[in-house]
Design a protein around this motif. Structure first.
Motif, PDB file in Angstrom:
ATOM      1  N   UNK A 159      24.634   9.797 -33.266  1.00  0.00           N
ATOM      2  CA  UNK A 159      25.516   9.556 -34.572  1.00  0.00           C
ATOM      3  C   UNK A 159      25.231  10.342 -35.446  1.00  0.00           C
ATOM      4  N   UNK A 160      26.153  11.150 -36.139  1.00  0.00           N
ATOM      5  CA  UNK A 160      25.785  11.612 -37.426  1.00  0.00           C
ATOM      6  C   UNK A 160      26.974  11.176 -38.434  1.00  0.00           C
TER       7      UNK A 160
ATOM      8  N   UNK B 130      18.672  14.150 -42.679  1.00  0.00           N
ATOM      9  CA  UNK B 130      17.484  13.828 -42.009  1.00  0.00           C
ATOM     10  C   UNK B 130      17.917  12.977 -40.832  1.00  0.00           C
ATOM     11  N   UNK B 131      16.814  12.986 -39.740  1.00  0.00           N
ATOM     12  CA  UNK B 131      16.983  12.340 -38.323  1.00  0.00           C
ATOM     13  C   UNK B 131      16.409  10.876 -38.530  1.00  0.00           C
ATOM     14  N   UNK B 132      17.173   9.757 -38.189  1.00  0.00           N
ATOM     15  CA  UNK B 132      16.617   8.565 -38.234  1.00  0.00           C
ATOM     16  C   UNK B 132      16.686   7.980 -36.600  1.00  0.00           C
TER      17      UNK B 132
ATOM     18  N   UNK C 155      19.886   7.974 -31.734  1.00  0.00           N
ATOM     19  CA  UNK C 155      19.542   8.812 -32.976  1.00  0.00           C
ATOM     20  C   UNK C 155      20.604   8.842 -34.057  1.00  0.00           C
ATOM     21  N   UNK C 156      20.266   8.408 -35.397  1.00  0.00           N
ATOM     22  CA  UNK C 156      21.232   8.648 -36.291  1.00  0.00           C
ATOM     23  C   UNK C 156      20.700   9.806 -37.399  1.00  0.00           C
ATOM     24  N   UNK C 157      21.652  10.655 -37.289  1.00  0.00           N
ATOM     25  CA  UNK C 157      21.243  11.960 -38.327  1.00  0.00           C
ATOM     26  C   UNK C 157      22.318  11.560 -39.452  1.00  0.00           C
TER      27      UNK C 157
END
Length: 317
Positions: free
Chosen positions: A168-169, A280-282, A289-291
């Motif tokens: 997800x961005x 950033x990438x979380x 993954x959440x960007x």
């Protein structure tokens, strides 16, 4: 063994940052769904002026790098202004000297020079920069996304957990304040006046050295866009008539013919300001993954492609 869902990405936010990020991902072969609370024509980005120049954005060094990558893209798009909405237009950056711009821009903008007294009443820089007509550019980006296989959906999102994709961005701008939640994102209100163009072909950006008030005008197809304001932590989306009058007055001080121009409309946009852009990438607890790609202040258009490519790199890692 991977499934075809492994390459799916949901981009949340339909402004210029979300659209550009979605386009980059889709053109790299990812299956992209873009979720936007409003149709792209009603996002904050639709209100933008929109001149390419890093304005109210941190960190400065990163913003300049993102801006230069975006400049390359806009210069290519300017070959098809009718389609893309991007034109290379000359104008004056007021109260700015060559020494303040530094080598980062001077090397990349060969036409940069001091403005003559005829061109500008104070000290300023004459430059040829991308000027983007957002009423054309945003729908064109949406079509480019769809042509690359992306899907655009109008839907509100309360949190990243709603997105049923491995990546997800988050390109929600001011919406990140609730979505993440990130209370450090705050609005910087900008008001604009749209008038009939009395024949002005160049743009100008000016800042009063005493009051700090801004005046700028951008010639767009069929109109002239006048600005502006930068009110910190102001949430009102309603145009203020007194502010509109003051904007016209300040712009007419630069070009007297603006004073009599017929007013076509008023616009208000809330710039999503933050101490620094969050890119950033979380990793999430459920393995997804959440960007994050938000907090671009008044420079979303300026840095869109540089940030989109970096965000896509983080999403595809």
């Amino acid at each position: 063994m991977g499934t075809e869902l492994d390459d799916e990405v949901v981009v949340v936010g339909g402004g210029v940052i979300g659209l550009t990020t979605a386009v980059v991902l889709a053109e790299r072969g990812r299956r992209v769904r873009l979720w936007s609370r409003e149709p792209v024509e009603r996002t904050t980005s639709a209100v933008a002026g929109a001149l390419w120049w890093p304005y109210r954005i941190e960190p400065v060094a990163s913003a300049r790098a993102w801006a230069l990558r975006s400049l390359d893209v806009y210069e290519e798009m300017a070959a098809r202004p009718g389609e893309s909405g991007v034109r290379m237009v000359e104008g004056v950056l007021g109260e700015t000297g060559l020494d303040e711009v530094g080598t980062w821009a001077a090397a990349r903008l060969p036409g940069l020079r001091a403005a003559t007294p005829e061109e500008y009443g104070g000290s300023g820089l004459w430059a040829r920069l991308p000027l983007i007509d957002m009423s054309t550019h945003l729908p064109w980006l949406r079509q480019r996304l769809v042509s690359a296989g992306g899907v655009v959906e109008t839907r509100a999102v309360a949190g990243p957990a709603e997105a049923d994709a491995p990546v997800v961005v988050n390109c929600t701008g001011l919406g990140a304040r609730e979505l993440v939640p990130d209370p450090s994102v705050r609005p910087v209100r900008g008001q604009l006046v749209v008038v009939e163009n009395p024949g002005i072909r160049t743009w100008a950006v000016s800042t009063d050295p005493v009051s700090g008030e801004m005046a700028y005008f951008f010639p767009q197809p069929g109109r002239l866009v006048l600005g502006g304001t930068a009110e910190e932590d102001a949430w009102s989306a309603e145009p203020d008539p007194a502010v509109a009058e003051a904007i016209v007055r300040r712009c007419a001080a630069l070009r007297p013919e603006i004073a009599g121009a017929r007013v076509l409309g008023h616009l208000v946009g809330l710039r999503p300001a933050r101490d620094a852009v969050r890119l950033e990438r979380e990793p999430l607890a459920d393995g997804r993954v959440l960007v994050h790609n938000y907090g671009h202040g008044g420079a979303g258009v300026t840095v869109a492609w540089g940030c989109a490519r970096e965000a896509a790199g983080l999403a595809c890692r």
